[in-house]
Write a protein that holds these residues in place. Sequence first.
Motif, PDB file in Angstrom:
ATOM      1  N   ASN A  69     -12.686  -9.239  -8.037  1.00 29.07           N
ATOM      2  CA  ASN A  69     -12.344  -7.846  -8.702  1.00 29.07           C
ATOM      3  C   ASN A  69     -13.018  -6.824  -7.648  1.00 29.07           C
ATOM      4  N   SER A  71     -14.604  -3.236  -6.974  1.00 34.53           N
ATOM      5  CA  SER A  71     -14.871  -2.175  -7.823  1.00 34.53           C
ATOM      6  C   SER A  71     -15.539  -1.038  -6.912  1.00 34.53           C
ATOM      7  N   GLU A 145      -6.518  -7.251  -5.811  1.00 32.90           N
ATOM      8  CA  GLU A 145      -5.997  -5.906  -6.076  1.00 32.90           C
ATOM      9  C   GLU A 145      -5.702  -4.942  -4.836  1.00 32.90           C
ATOM     10  N   TYR A 148      -9.677  -0.403  -4.523  1.00 31.43           N
ATOM     11  CA  TYR A 148     -10.486   0.048  -5.651  1.00 31.43           C
ATOM     12  C   TYR A 148      -9.839   0.522  -6.860  1.00 31.43           C
ATOM     13  N   SER A 149     -10.298  -0.032  -7.994  1.00 33.44           N
ATOM     14  CA  SER A 149     -10.030   0.299  -9.758  1.00 33.44           C
ATOM     15  C   SER A 149     -10.099   1.925  -9.402  1.00 33.44           C
ATOM     16  N   THR A 153      -9.953  -0.526 -14.654  1.00 36.37           N
ATOM     17  CA  THR A 153      -9.030  -1.623 -15.113  1.00 36.37           C
ATOM     18  C   THR A 153      -8.467  -1.935 -13.794  1.00 36.37           C
ATOM     19  N   CYS A 154      -7.891  -3.269 -14.074  1.00 36.75           N
ATOM     20  CA  CYS A 154      -7.101  -3.895 -12.962  1.00 36.75           C
ATOM     21  C   CYS A 154      -5.902  -3.072 -12.089  1.00 36.75           C
ATOM     22  N   THR A 155      -6.141  -3.148 -11.010  1.00 32.83           N
ATOM     23  CA  THR A 155      -4.962  -2.452 -10.130  1.00 32.83           C
ATOM     24  C   THR A 155      -4.010  -3.423 -10.144  1.00 32.83           C
TER      25      THR A 155
END
Length: 432
Positions: A69, A71, A145, A148-149, A153-155
């Motif tokens: 992920n 961030s 993703e 960055y978010s 939450t998830c892109t």
Amino acid sequence: MKTTVKEMDFEKVMALPHYPHQHPKKPNLFWRTFIRGLTIPGLAGTRFSYTSEGMEQLGEGEPCLILMNHSCFLDLQIAYRILYPRPFNIICTSDGFVGMGGLMAWLMRTIGCVPTQKFVTDLTLVQDMAYCLKTLKTSVLMYPEASYSFDGTCTPLPRKMGILLKKLDVPVVMIETFGAFSRNPLYNELQVRKSVPVTAKVRLLYTREDVETKTVKELSDGLDTAFSFDHFRWQKENGIEITDDFRADGLNRILYRCPHCGAEGKMVGKGTTLTCGGCGKIWTLTPLGEMEATAGQTEFSHIPDWYRWEREQVRQQLLDGTYRLDLDVDIAIMVDFKAIYKVGQGHLTHDRDGFTLTGCDGRLRYTQKPTASYGLYADYYWYEIGDIICIGDNQRLYYCFPKGGGDVVARTRLAAEELYKLSKTQRKAVHA
């Protein structure tokens, strides 16, 4: 982090040759150790630790696809801390290769980076990933993703990830970080909340047998589940208090619409509060990451719920034909790895027909259909220059820096994502 920027006439930039494709390189032990050493000061103060699950099933030298992920700037340092000494190549944005007259591109390739254009269809990338896994016998680190978010939450993930896993036919590892977003959210002017600890969990998500036996849909659904995180909820559930007096700085970048009066682009995030310049309502961002109205009803205490409501509002505007982005921009173009070229001013519009960028005294006109990409390359304080909306193709990227007009970056990204969904739905209906 900064990049090399040059001013150049538009016609000269358009005449520059595009950077040539090169096969990825396997990072040798020296560079892996050097980068690993850089993580020591980089992660100092984060109290970093991680847990591992199922990784004993993976051979020590077995190449795998590593999904992580996205961030903040700590992500790559975390990956090196966890994965060392395993050799791996890194899928990264092409503009990260820009600088020092091409020297940066050499360095990035030497340490194993593989360039790609964000949110641009790139079939060569799949070939490069297969080359790393099958020929170089290295693992591949990818941030599916791509960006960055914004809201923790998830892109949205690419819809063909399941097909990609089938093509690559290797085990899949997942690295999930906790605290990295809370420590340095993109909207917060690059200010670090030093009290937030950072941890990670690395696990074997799919064995090679799983990849071979599961359907594409099962693989994609599993990825959606793996990327169903919520950093603000994590903060509250774990009692992580952020008491910095700048924690709401820039919050208007994502919470740009007032749920009380409906005004857009008039929100101001400063200190610990978010204020609407239209109706005057004020919300406080609490140490546990929740919003609280100083007077009256708190419409949304959970920031991702507020952001989701903004998405719904944008979608409705697209449906009823009232959505439109119409603003002046400064324009920069990426063609090669020597510099980002500033070419002048222009105008950017976005509506149901997609993007239209004009400028440079009428010499520039670029259009992009809604179905060109499922997402949008949009960023805050990009390379310490400014907020951007980026569109383009495999040949050129156009970086548009909004001039006035309030906070439009998040709204535009939401609109691009929702417009893609609507366009795909309409296309399926027509085919049916």
